[in-house]
Enzyme design. Structure first.
Site, short mmCIF file in Angstrom:
data_model
loop_
_atom_site.label_atom_id
_atom_site.label_comp_id
_atom_site.label_asym_id
_atom_site.label_seq_id
_atom_site.Cartn_x
_atom_site.Cartn_y
_atom_site.Cartn_z
N TYR A 130 -0.97 -42.61 46.90
CA TYR A 130 -1.14 -44.01 46.52
C TYR A 130 0.00 -44.40 45.58
O TYR A 130 0.25 -43.74 44.57
CB TYR A 130 -2.48 -44.24 45.82
CG TYR A 130 -2.72 -45.72 45.56
CD1 TYR A 130 -3.26 -46.52 46.54
CD2 TYR A 130 -2.35 -46.29 44.35
CE1 TYR A 130 -3.44 -47.89 46.33
CE2 TYR A 130 -2.52 -47.65 44.12
CZ TYR A 130 -3.07 -48.44 45.12
OH TYR A 130 -3.24 -49.78 44.91
N GLN A 192 -9.83 -50.36 48.55
CA GLN A 192 -9.88 -50.28 50.02
C GLN A 192 -8.86 -49.28 50.57
O GLN A 192 -9.10 -48.65 51.61
CB GLN A 192 -9.68 -51.66 50.65
CG GLN A 192 -8.34 -52.33 50.42
CD GLN A 192 -8.32 -53.20 49.17
OE1 GLN A 192 -9.05 -52.96 48.22
NE2 GLN A 192 -7.48 -54.24 49.19
N ASN A 215 -4.71 -48.90 39.31
CA ASN A 215 -5.50 -49.62 38.32
C ASN A 215 -6.90 -49.04 38.24
O ASN A 215 -7.23 -48.04 38.88
CB ASN A 215 -5.51 -51.13 38.63
CG ASN A 215 -6.16 -51.42 39.98
OD1 ASN A 215 -6.93 -50.63 40.53
ND2 ASN A 215 -5.86 -52.58 40.53
N SER A 238 -1.86 -45.81 30.85
CA SER A 238 -0.87 -44.91 30.28
C SER A 238 -0.94 -44.89 28.76
O SER A 238 -1.43 -45.82 28.12
CB SER A 238 0.53 -45.34 30.74
OG SER A 238 1.43 -44.28 30.59
N GLN A 260 5.75 -47.73 26.55
CA GLN A 260 4.41 -47.40 27.03
C GLN A 260 3.54 -48.65 27.09
O GLN A 260 2.81 -48.87 28.05
CB GLN A 260 3.77 -46.36 26.12
CG GLN A 260 2.74 -45.52 26.81
CD GLN A 260 3.33 -44.80 28.01
OE1 GLN A 260 2.78 -44.89 29.09
NE2 GLN A 260 4.44 -44.11 27.84
N HIS A 263 3.44 -51.17 30.14
CA HIS A 263 2.80 -50.81 31.41
C HIS A 263 1.58 -51.66 31.71
O HIS A 263 1.36 -52.07 32.86
CB HIS A 263 2.34 -49.35 31.36
CG HIS A 263 3.39 -48.38 31.81
ND1 HIS A 263 3.85 -48.32 33.11
CD2 HIS A 263 4.06 -47.41 31.14
CE1 HIS A 263 4.75 -47.35 33.21
NE2 HIS A 263 4.91 -46.80 32.03
N GLU A 328 -1.41 -38.24 27.02
CA GLU A 328 -0.70 -38.11 28.29
C GLU A 328 0.76 -37.73 28.03
O GLU A 328 1.29 -36.78 28.61
CB GLU A 328 -0.77 -39.43 29.05
CG GLU A 328 0.01 -39.45 30.35
CD GLU A 328 0.07 -40.85 30.95
OE1 GLU A 328 0.37 -40.94 32.16
OE2 GLU A 328 -0.16 -41.84 30.23
N HIS A 329 1.42 -38.48 27.16
CA HIS A 329 2.81 -38.21 26.77
C HIS A 329 2.83 -37.96 25.26
O HIS A 329 2.28 -38.75 24.50
CB HIS A 329 3.72 -39.41 27.06
CG HIS A 329 3.67 -39.88 28.48
ND1 HIS A 329 2.90 -40.96 28.88
CD2 HIS A 329 4.30 -39.43 29.59
CE1 HIS A 329 3.06 -41.15 30.18
NE2 HIS A 329 3.90 -40.24 30.64
N ASP A 362 9.85 -39.74 33.01
CA ASP A 362 9.30 -40.69 33.98
C ASP A 362 10.12 -40.72 35.26
O ASP A 362 9.57 -40.97 36.34
CB ASP A 362 9.27 -42.10 33.39
CG ASP A 362 8.01 -42.37 32.59
OD1 ASP A 362 7.09 -41.54 32.65
OD2 ASP A 362 7.96 -43.40 31.91
N GLU A 416 -31.13 -9.26 43.17
CA GLU A 416 -31.10 -10.70 43.44
C GLU A 416 -32.06 -11.10 44.55
O GLU A 416 -32.11 -12.27 44.92
CB GLU A 416 -29.66 -11.12 43.79
CG GLU A 416 -28.71 -10.97 42.61
CD GLU A 416 -27.32 -11.54 42.88
OE1 GLU A 416 -27.05 -11.92 44.04
OE2 GLU A 416 -26.52 -11.61 41.93
N HIS A 421 -28.37 -8.81 52.49
CA HIS A 421 -27.10 -8.44 51.87
C HIS A 421 -27.00 -6.92 51.77
O HIS A 421 -25.99 -6.31 52.12
CB HIS A 421 -26.97 -9.05 50.46
CG HIS A 421 -26.54 -10.47 50.45
ND1 HIS A 421 -27.26 -11.48 51.01
CD2 HIS A 421 -25.43 -11.05 49.91
CE1 HIS A 421 -26.64 -12.64 50.84
NE2 HIS A 421 -25.51 -12.40 50.17
#
Length: 433
Positions: A130, A192, A215, A238, A260, A263, A328-329, A362, A416, A421
């Protein structure tokens, strides 16, 4: 105005508030919408995809227009500059070189009594990438997702990306895709798109793994289809956290925070510093750089709601706060970043020194920029070759080896309550006798 906090009692609460910024009642409402989209696409295929593309993206498409054509792919090269094409190719080489160092190797061990044990890595059959789009273009996201999949050996890679004006896909995205060998691209975005990749439609293939940021609707959709398909992570808005000392340049720190914040209105930009003068100077530099900023409105919202400067007593204290936030960063804009690094336990990507802005990572340093957010760096890692690989155990026992462990297997299986088994071993032993 970027706030400065000096009261340590408020710091942890503010960092937690920022970390939890996507966990509110509005998200629950959006999740209901996403569930509706997923079910509709699962039942109606292309028809639902086209309906929601019209409703959410204001683009009226026919089923035959979902896939980007060969002529569009060819034309894209005429629409990008030579400099951009060279930059895409440079980034591709750097990213591929990095990820080729991370390919897990299958292995087999031959032990005593002809016992053979091993691990075998194989790629998934189909990967869906994506790539966010619409108002902006992200060729770097194409590279960061497609190259690890290619290195892993995935035989079929498809891209889904939302259409912009006049149903067009940004030419830089199309060029980046072709440069890494991906030509199956669909003009569909949002929940979708995730549904189509997870369940398949008449036009869009069902895949095994879905990767790439998006998003909140895309993130929720990935969360809900997990189990039907694999995913890389639930990448949220982000975020950057900068630890800086008195040697840091306030203009550079301010720019990195804005890089940052630009974004998304809910992106997070946090500075932890031992120097009160730097804190004030960064605050001033932020205001100056916002004056003519092309994305000023969204950037100001992010800075106002999820921006923060914290004064700390020491770099060790800053590292501990960073670990609790698990950014994240993480930028270590300090004189000796290698001295601070051992104190860092949780971060998606770590940028060391005054000359290493996050933008390097990046775009073309090589490590992946698809990273865990919202505290997930405590347990998750960057997207990589491993995301597109599965591993299978390899086990072979000789009759001699089986005879030696039969008693232990019998004891465990009996404990068990699984008699078959135990019998599966006993009967082989009896047959041998």
């Amino acid at each position: 105005m970027l706030r400065i906090i000096t009261q340590q009692a408020d710091v942890k609460a503010e960092l937690q508030r920022i970390c939890d910024r996507t966990h509110d009642e509005q998200v629950l409402h959006k999740e209901a919408t996403v569930r509706e989209v997923l079910q509709a696409v699962k039942r109606q295929g292309d028809k639902a995809v086209l309906h929601y593309t019209d409703e959410f993206d204001n683009q009226i498409l026919k089923a035959e227009e979902l896939r980007v054509t060969g002529s569009e792919l060819d034309a894209a090269y005429q629409q990008v500059s030579k400099d951009l094409l060279e930059a895409i190719r440079l980034a591709s080489r750097q990213i591929e070189a990095f990820h080729r160092q991370r390919v897990p190797k299958s292995w087999v061990h031959f032990g005593d009594d002809d016992i053979v044990l091993g691990k075998r890595y194989t790629p998934v059959d189909r990967a869906g990438l994506y790539v966010p789009g619409g108002r902006a273009s992200y060729p770097s996201t194409v590279l960061m997702n497609a190259i690890p999949a290619k290195v892993a050996g995935v035989p079929r890679i498809v891209i889904a990306t939302p259409p912009g004006a006049q149903k067009a896909i940004n030419p830089a995205v199309l060029v980046a895709a072709q440069e890494v060998g991906v030509q199956e691209i669909y003009r569909v975005g949002g929940a979708q798109a995730i549904a189509a990749l997870a369940y398949g439609t008449e036009t869009i293939p069902k895949v095994d793994v879905i990767t790439g940021p998006g998003n909140i609707y895309v993130t929720l959709a990935k969360k809900l289809v997990y189990g039907t398909v694999g995913i890389d992570s639930l990448a949220g808005p982000s975020e950057v956290l900068i630890i800086a000392d008195e040697g840091a340049n306030p203009v550079h720190v301010a720019t990195d925070l804005l890089a940052q914040a630009e974004h998304d209105p809910i992106a997070a930009a946090i500075l932890l510093t031992t120097d009160p003068a730097l804190a004030k100077n960064v605050q001033v530099a932020i205001e100056r750089q916002l004056v003519d900023h092309p994305r000023r409105i969204d950037t100001e919202k992010a800075i106002a709601h999820y921006g923060l400067i914290v004064l700390v007593e020491s770099l060790e204290a800053a590292a501990e706060l960073s670990n609790e936030f698990a950014p994240e960063h993480l930028e270590l804009e300090v004189k000796d970043p290698w001295a601070v690094l051992p104190n860092i336990r949780h971060a998606g990507a770590i940028f060391l020194g005054y000359s290493t802005p996050e933008a390097v990572g990046d775009y073309l340093a090589g490590p992946n920029h698809t990273l865990p957010t919202s505290g997930a760096a405590r347990y998750a890692s960057a997207l990589g070759v491993e995301t597109f690989l599965k591993h299978s155990s390899i086990i072979q026992y000789s009759q001699t080896a089986l005879n030696k462990v039969a008693g232990a297997i019998d004891a465990l299986a009996t404990a068990e309550g699984l008699p078959s088994h135990a019998d599966s071993v006993k009967r082989r032993i009896q047959q041998d006798e």
